[in-house]
Scaffold this motif. Structure first.
Motif, PDB file in Angstrom:
ATOM      1  N   LEU A  41       0.831  -1.204   0.000  1.00 46.49           N
ATOM      2  CA  LEU A  41       0.000   0.000   0.000  1.00 46.49           C
ATOM      3  C   LEU A  41       0.868   1.257   0.000  1.00 46.49           C
ATOM      4  CD1 LEU A  41      -2.799   1.381   0.375  1.00 46.49           C
ATOM      5  CD2 LEU A  41      -2.496   1.081   2.841  1.00 46.49           C
ATOM      6  N   SER A  53      -1.529  -3.813   3.496  1.00 38.88           N
ATOM      7  CA  SER A  53      -1.140  -3.919   2.092  1.00 38.88           C
ATOM      8  C   SER A  53      -2.410  -3.965   1.266  1.00 38.88           C
ATOM      9  CB  SER A  53      -0.363  -5.216   1.838  1.00 38.88           C
ATOM     10  OG  SER A  53       0.882  -5.198   2.476  1.00 38.88           O
ATOM     11  N   ARG A 153     -10.281   2.318  -7.719  1.00 43.06           N
ATOM     12  CA  ARG A 153     -11.520   1.607  -7.993  1.00 43.06           C
ATOM     13  C   ARG A 153     -11.229   0.112  -7.812  1.00 43.06           C
ATOM     14  NH1 ARG A 153     -16.206   2.951  -8.222  1.00 43.06           N
ATOM     15  NH2 ARG A 153     -16.821   2.246 -10.286  1.00 43.06           N
ATOM     16  N   ILE A 155      -9.968  -3.428  -8.176  1.00 41.68           N
ATOM     17  CA  ILE A 155      -8.992  -4.192  -8.971  1.00 41.68           C
ATOM     18  C   ILE A 155      -9.377  -5.650  -8.737  1.00 41.68           C
ATOM     19  CG2 ILE A 155      -6.559  -4.730  -9.397  1.00 41.68           C
ATOM     20  CD1 ILE A 155      -5.863  -2.058  -8.011  1.00 41.68           C
TER      21      ILE A 155
ATOM     22  N   LEU B 195      -6.262   2.462   3.619  1.00 38.29           N
ATOM     23  CA  LEU B 195      -6.710   2.042   2.303  1.00 38.29           C
ATOM     24  C   LEU B 195      -7.665   3.111   1.798  1.00 38.29           C
ATOM     25  CD1 LEU B 195      -7.450  -1.641   3.195  1.00 38.29           C
ATOM     26  CD2 LEU B 195      -5.852  -0.923   1.403  1.00 38.29           C
ATOM     27  N   ALA B 360      -4.344  -6.042  10.322  1.00 36.22           N
ATOM     28  CA  ALA B 360      -3.865  -5.649   8.991  1.00 36.22           C
ATOM     29  C   ALA B 360      -4.427  -6.593   7.929  1.00 36.22           C
ATOM     30  CB  ALA B 360      -2.337  -5.650   8.961  1.00 36.22           C
ATOM     31  N   ASN B 363      -8.085  -5.858   7.321  1.00 40.10           N
ATOM     32  CA  ASN B 363      -8.232  -4.634   6.530  1.00 40.10           C
ATOM     33  C   ASN B 363      -8.047  -4.917   5.046  1.00 40.10           C
ATOM     34  OD1 ASN B 363      -8.875  -1.880   6.677  1.00 40.10           O
ATOM     35  ND2 ASN B 363      -6.730  -1.264   6.574  1.00 40.10           N
ATOM     36  N   ARG B 364      -6.992  -5.654   4.676  1.00 38.52           N
ATOM     37  CA  ARG B 364      -6.778  -5.879   3.242  1.00 38.52           C
ATOM     38  C   ARG B 364      -7.757  -6.904   2.661  1.00 38.52           C
ATOM     39  NH1 ARG B 364      -1.963  -8.438   5.426  1.00 38.52           N
ATOM     40  NH2 ARG B 364      -2.169 -10.663   5.089  1.00 38.52           N
ATOM     41  N   LEU B 365      -8.181  -7.877   3.499  1.00 35.87           N
ATOM     42  CA  LEU B 365      -9.112  -8.876   2.970  1.00 35.87           C
ATOM     43  C   LEU B 365     -10.521  -8.320   2.772  1.00 35.87           C
ATOM     44  CD1 LEU B 365      -8.275 -12.176   4.908  1.00 35.87           C
ATOM     45  CD2 LEU B 365      -7.781 -11.620   2.531  1.00 35.87           C
ATOM     46  N   ALA B 368     -10.150  -3.434   1.214  1.00 41.14           N
ATOM     47  CA  ALA B 368      -9.286  -2.903   0.153  1.00 41.14           C
ATOM     48  C   ALA B 368     -10.015  -2.826  -1.177  1.00 41.14           C
ATOM     49  CB  ALA B 368      -8.052  -3.792   0.010  1.00 41.14           C
ATOM     50  N   PRO B 369      -9.541  -1.938  -2.066  1.00 36.22           N
ATOM     51  CA  PRO B 369     -10.083  -1.936  -3.433  1.00 36.22           C
ATOM     52  C   PRO B 369      -9.758  -3.235  -4.171  1.00 36.22           C
ATOM     53  CG  PRO B 369      -8.298  -0.326  -3.201  1.00 36.22           C
ATOM     54  CD  PRO B 369      -8.568  -0.867  -1.841  1.00 36.22           C
ATOM     55  N   THR B 370      -8.879  -4.033  -3.583  1.00 33.81           N
ATOM     56  CA  THR B 370      -8.534  -5.344  -4.116  1.00 33.81           C
ATOM     57  C   THR B 370      -9.256  -6.466  -3.361  1.00 33.81           C
ATOM     58  OG1 THR B 370      -6.626  -4.999  -2.704  1.00 33.81           O
ATOM     59  CG2 THR B 370      -6.236  -4.877  -5.056  1.00 33.81           C
ATOM     60  N   SER B 371     -10.227  -6.108  -2.500  1.00 33.57           N
ATOM     61  CA  SER B 371     -10.874  -7.119  -1.651  1.00 33.57           C
ATOM     62  C   SER B 371     -11.983  -7.866  -2.379  1.00 33.57           C
ATOM     63  CB  SER B 371     -11.468  -6.449  -0.406  1.00 33.57           C
ATOM     64  OG  SER B 371     -12.484  -7.270   0.138  1.00 33.57           O
TER      65      SER B 371
END
Ligand code: FE2
Lengths: 159, 444
Positions: A41, A53, A153, A155, B195, B360, B363-365, B368-371
């Motif tokens: 990140l 991250s 947005r 991914i 994020l 952490a 948060n990412r799982l 995130a915009p990648t979640s």
């Protein structure tokens, strides 16, 4: 197994093509059992676990991502996303056969599109590879976005 | 006709159990929200641990207003509008930084103390014969006068007068208390940057979803269900449950699980899911943390703290905290159909690293915009943002478990899949938009 620079470059380019062609089952096979995919990140981030991250995923999570993409009730993949990687010629940073340690550095542009939206991401990917059963495998793929800390947005696919 | 011409007309857009689509899609309603709702309520700015030293600042926005939160030379925290008093240039643009004892404008080198007061203007004699003393510029950087630092959580209210901090939040602060008390030292620290996830939908859809216990089993079957399936497949090899599975699989819990979790509402739009237990109740402790807590607080108090497993607490209008996993989400409104979601994490000071690792990871799982969880949430909000343009039906329905007579007591409890907290938010929306009928519109 005697690996040349061309073998390593070829590996990275073929990996990107697999993703563009959405050959995900084969793509997962490229990872070692304990392999990771990491998208930090923060710029220059050194800590994987004790700070946020965008992604830090083992095979369980990567497999889940892949299986989710084709789920009948995965509404954010109805319709499906598409992606395209444009790679700069990879630079081989390390060939260390005695220690089974191979490193490749690749600047990229990546486009992901779905419906009428199209997002461009740019950055650098670093592959840490090893040889296992006579094949190159990914121990760590690190993807650093040039604007990792910007608002993003969705991914949904893999850079 | 624009709602701006007749601001009080927006009050008829919300009934006890429905909301008209214009509160989500109309730009003029959004503008009124910025001018009234987001000025009349206490908005989360940041956490004191982001600015530990004198001169440290954090720049952000309260609704559409650029502000910065700074630690002054006397250690107090000030919230200042982020513009030079001279010609408007923002004084800092970094998210975090240290300005030393003064802010210096990069345009004409006006300088300010860290409480906003004007320190110096180069070649000041140029202002001798003008009525400089009467100007806004001579007053320095404007500070937000209503700032409250509650156990290191910094809130501000842009409008003078109106509701006091304690009355606005009431007992809902118990969720922030619980998050802090989970540190053996009673202290939290922000870790890293947030994020930042861009949504093409109205901010209220995101806030409503925080206590929507009627959607996870539908929306997250695609992600949490898949993780569960793959894990069960692997489990036959006898592995211990990975942290990722603990974090994500409970999202597939049944209707009856979420029903029994319960929802509690407080006055002024605040409320939380997970009254009795939640998806955060079953995290393993292999790090000695529980013993550490008993050591610090005594057995009884430690158990009281750790048995409180509130899921999502909404602090109206645009904040959510998750005590048991130490995350905070701020829903920053940008336009009627644009919302920036920031997801922050905290370290429980003194607790083992394993807890921060899980925070952490969560948060990412999830955030995130990648979640893979977030993707499907975003999909449904954005479909709603577009679907609401259908003119045949112009209403959002919030009638689930509505039996009338809500919002009377300071605190009320409901079965978990109710839409009562959304109705609670809309009651508060009307209350704090209400000033539109007795004020002229834009304030001075
Ligand atoms: Fe959700």
């Amino acid at each position: 197994m005697n690996l040349t620079e061309i073998d390593l470059v070829d590996f990275v380019i073929r990996e990107a093509r697999m993703l563009d062609e959405q050959q995900y089952e084969e793509w997962l096979e490229l990872f070692t059992e304990d392999g990771f995919y990491w998208m930090p990140l923060e710029f220059g981030q050194t800590e994987e676990k004790l700070t946020t991250s965008l992604m830090y995923e083992d095979l369980l999570l990567l497999k889940s991502r892949v299986q989710r993409l084709s789920g009948k009730r995965t509404y954010s993949q109805l319709p499906k996303s598409r992606c395209q990687h444009l790679l700069q010629t990879p630079t081989v940073d390390k060939i260390d056969a005695p220690n089974n340690d191979y490193r490749v550095f690749t600047p990229f542009h990546y486009v992901e599109s779905r419906n009428d939206e199209k997002e461009l991401y740019a950055g650098w990917m670093k592959h840490s590879l090893i040889v296992e059963d006579e094949r190159l495998k990914i121990k760590l793929k690190r993807v650093d976005l040039v604007n990792c800390d910007s608002p993003h947005r969705n991914i949904q696919l893999f850079i | 006709m624009s709602y701006l011409d007749n601001p009080s007309s927006v009050l008829s857009l919300v009934t006890d159990d429905e909301a008209h689509r214009d509160v989500y899609i109309a730009e003029d309603v959004f503008e009124l929200e910025m001018n009234h709702l987001f000025r009349n309520t206490w908005i989360y700015v940041g956490h004191a641990s982001q600015i530990p030293n004198k001169g440290d600042y954090y720049s952000t926005k309260i609704s559409d207003q650029p502000v910065l939160m700074v630690r002054h030379t006397d250690e107090t925290i000030h919230v200042l509008y982020n513009r030079c008093a001279h010609r408007g240039t923002k004084l800092v643009t970094d998210i975090h930084g240290n300005t030393g004892k003064t802010f210096r404008c990069p345009y004409h080198a006006w300088t300010y103390r860290t409480d906003g007061t004007l320190l110096g203007v180069p070649v000041r004699d140029g202002y001798e014969d003008v009525s400089f003393g009467n100007s806004c510029a001579s007053k320095g950087m404007t500070s937000v006068s209503n700032v409250c630092v509650y156990r290191e959580f910094v809130f501000a209210k842009l409008q003078d007068g109106g509701i006091e901090f304690e009355e606005f939040f009431g007992d809902s602060l118990s969720s922030i208390d619980n998050m802090i008390d989970r540190s053996p030292e009673g202290r939290l620290e922000v870790v890293g940057n947030p994020l930042r996830y861009m949504h093409h939908c109205n901010w209220k859809m995101l806030v409503e979803n925080q206590t929507d216990s009627f959607h996870p089993m539908v929306v997250h079957e695609s992600s949490a269900g898949v993780v569960k399936e793959i894990w069960e497949d692997m489990k036959q090899h006898g592995n211990a449950t990975p942290m990722a599975v603990e974090c994500i699989v409970p999202f597939t819990s049944s209707y009856s699980f979420y029903e029994k979790m319960g929802i509690r509402t407080w006055q002024n739009g605040h409320g939380h899911t997970g009254v009795h237990f939640s998806i955060h109740s079953d995290y393993a402790d292999t790090s000695g943390y529980v013993d550490q807590m008993k050591e610090a607080y005594g057995k009884e108090r430690a158990e009281e703290i750790l048995n409180e497993n509130r899921h999502n607490t909404v602090y109206f209008p645009n904040l959510m905290v998750k005590g048991p996993i130490q995350t905070l989400r701020l829903f920053k409104p940008l336009a009627a159909d644009r919302t920036l979601v920031e997801s922050w994490i905290f370290r429980l000071v003194g607790a083992p690293d394993m807890l921060l690792e899980r925070t952490a990871m969560y948060n990412r799982l999830i955030n995130a915009p990648t979640s893979i969880v977030g993707h499907d949430d975003t999909e449904v909000y954005e479909r709603a943002q577009e679907g609401l343009h259908c003119t045949n039906n112009q209403w959002m329905n919030f009638q689930r478990h509505y039996f009338g007579e809500e919002g009377v007591a300071p605190m009320e409890e409901f079965p978990g899949t109710t839409e009562a907290q959304m109705r609670n938010q809309f009651r508060a929306w009307k209350k704090f938009m209400h000033s539109v009928s007795d004020q002229s519109g834009v304030q001075a």
